[in-house]
Write a protein that holds these residues in place. Structure first.
Motif, mmCIF file in Angstrom:
data_model
loop_
_atom_site.group_PDB
_atom_site.id
_atom_site.type_symbol
_atom_site.label_atom_id
_atom_site.label_comp_id
_atom_site.label_asym_id
_atom_site.label_seq_id
_atom_site.Cartn_x
_atom_site.Cartn_y
_atom_site.Cartn_z
ATOM 1 N N ARG A 93 -49.460 2.329 24.706
ATOM 2 C CA ARG A 93 -49.778 2.525 26.110
ATOM 3 C C ARG A 93 -50.461 3.875 26.296
ATOM 4 N NH1 ARG A 93 -47.617 -1.141 29.539
ATOM 5 N NH2 ARG A 93 -47.890 0.328 31.226
ATOM 6 N N LEU A 94 -51.264 3.990 27.358
ATOM 7 C CA LEU A 94 -52.024 5.208 27.606
ATOM 8 C C LEU A 94 -51.094 6.398 27.808
ATOM 9 C CD1 LEU A 94 -54.787 6.396 27.792
ATOM 10 C CD2 LEU A 94 -54.811 5.877 30.211
ATOM 11 N N ARG A 95 -49.956 6.200 28.455
ATOM 12 C CA ARG A 95 -49.002 7.309 28.651
ATOM 13 C C ARG A 95 -48.576 7.887 27.300
ATOM 14 N NH1 ARG A 95 -45.698 9.640 32.320
ATOM 15 N NH2 ARG A 95 -43.581 10.137 31.715
ATOM 16 N N LEU A 137 -51.355 9.884 25.966
ATOM 17 C CA LEU A 137 -51.460 11.197 26.607
ATOM 18 C C LEU A 137 -50.481 12.177 25.982
ATOM 19 C CD1 LEU A 137 -51.910 10.228 30.361
ATOM 20 C CD2 LEU A 137 -53.555 11.418 28.918
ATOM 21 N N GLN A 150 -56.630 11.194 32.315
ATOM 22 C CA GLN A 150 -55.823 11.049 33.526
ATOM 23 C C GLN A 150 -56.544 10.204 34.564
ATOM 24 O OE1 GLN A 150 -54.943 15.095 34.554
ATOM 25 N NE2 GLN A 150 -53.279 15.246 33.062
ATOM 26 N N TRP A 206 -58.695 7.796 33.962
ATOM 27 C CA TRP A 206 -58.604 6.417 33.491
ATOM 28 C C TRP A 206 -57.196 5.862 33.768
ATOM 29 C CZ3 TRP A 206 -61.408 2.393 32.483
ATOM 30 C CH2 TRP A 206 -60.849 1.312 31.792
ATOM 31 N N ASP A 207 -56.182 6.630 33.468
ATOM 32 C CA ASP A 207 -54.805 6.187 33.687
ATOM 33 C C ASP A 207 -54.547 5.921 35.174
ATOM 34 O OD1 ASP A 207 -52.225 5.542 32.665
ATOM 35 O OD2 ASP A 207 -51.489 7.494 33.334
ATOM 36 N N ARG A 208 -55.007 6.816 36.043
ATOM 37 C CA ARG A 208 -54.817 6.647 37.492
ATOM 38 C C ARG A 208 -55.548 5.417 38.021
ATOM 39 N NH1 ARG A 208 -55.375 12.371 37.786
ATOM 40 N NH2 ARG A 208 -57.566 12.076 38.321
ATOM 41 N N ARG A 227 -56.339 -2.618 33.710
ATOM 42 C CA ARG A 227 -55.742 -3.249 32.530
ATOM 43 C C ARG A 227 -56.521 -4.487 32.092
ATOM 44 N NH1 ARG A 227 -51.831 -1.543 29.848
ATOM 45 N NH2 ARG A 227 -50.671 -3.466 29.801
ATOM 46 N N PRO A 243 -58.935 3.049 25.664
ATOM 47 C CA PRO A 243 -57.973 3.955 25.025
ATOM 48 C C PRO A 243 -58.336 4.280 23.574
ATOM 49 C CG PRO A 243 -56.806 2.360 26.351
ATOM 50 C CD PRO A 243 -58.253 1.914 26.294
#
Length: 150
Positions: A2-4, A7, A36, A38-40, A44, A97
């Motif tokens: 996952r992206l988190r 990070l 950040q 991209w995550d925000r 998906r 990612p």
């Protein structure tokens, strides 16, 4: 991954780069900001067209449409023919990612790196990597042609 989690991994990589990496405008700061964004955006399900230019043999230069559903790559197809990318070459055409991972690796391993990010969504639009300055044929360039939400 996952992206988190990526990070968090980025933080570890950036720690290796030195104490001043988060100065405004530094490569590491720009990368963290782009990730950040991209995550925000929370995208998906999307398609992105990825091209790779290198002296690495087939299929350099052929644009590939990478389709991602629920954060997982479900297909990679050549734009020109619609044929699937052979499994042994799939990793050359990462999802967003995966492109961030390529940037992270380049910042640690390469002599010269230039990256441009999409101003709205943060995904890399161009990644130029020269792994060894003054070496011949070791350069690689990824380009993307935008993200299409599904």
């Amino acid at each position: 991954m996952r992206l988190r989690t990526r990070l968090i991994a980025l933080g570890a990589v950036l720690a290796l780069l030195g104490g001043c990496v988060f100065e405004p405008g530094s490569p590491a700061s720009r990368l963290a900001d782009a990730m950040q964004r991209w995550d925000r955006a929370g995208i998906r399900d999307y398609e992105v067209t990825v091209s790779v230019m290198c002296f690495c043999g087939f299929p350099a230069g052929s644009p590939v449409r990478v389709r991602v559903e629920d954060g997982v790559v479900v297909s990679r197809t050549f734009v020109d023919s619609g044929d699937p990318v052979p499994a042994q070459f799939a990793a050359r055409f990462p999802d967003v990612p995966g492109l961030f991972v390529e940037v992270q690796k380049a910042y640690v391993e390469a002599d010269e790196v230039e990256v441009r990010f999409d101003s709205a969504l943060g995904f890399p639009t161009v990644i130029d990597v020269d792994r060894t300055r003054n070496a011949v044929d070791d350069e690689v360039r990824w380009t993307t042609e935008g993200v299409q939400r599904l």
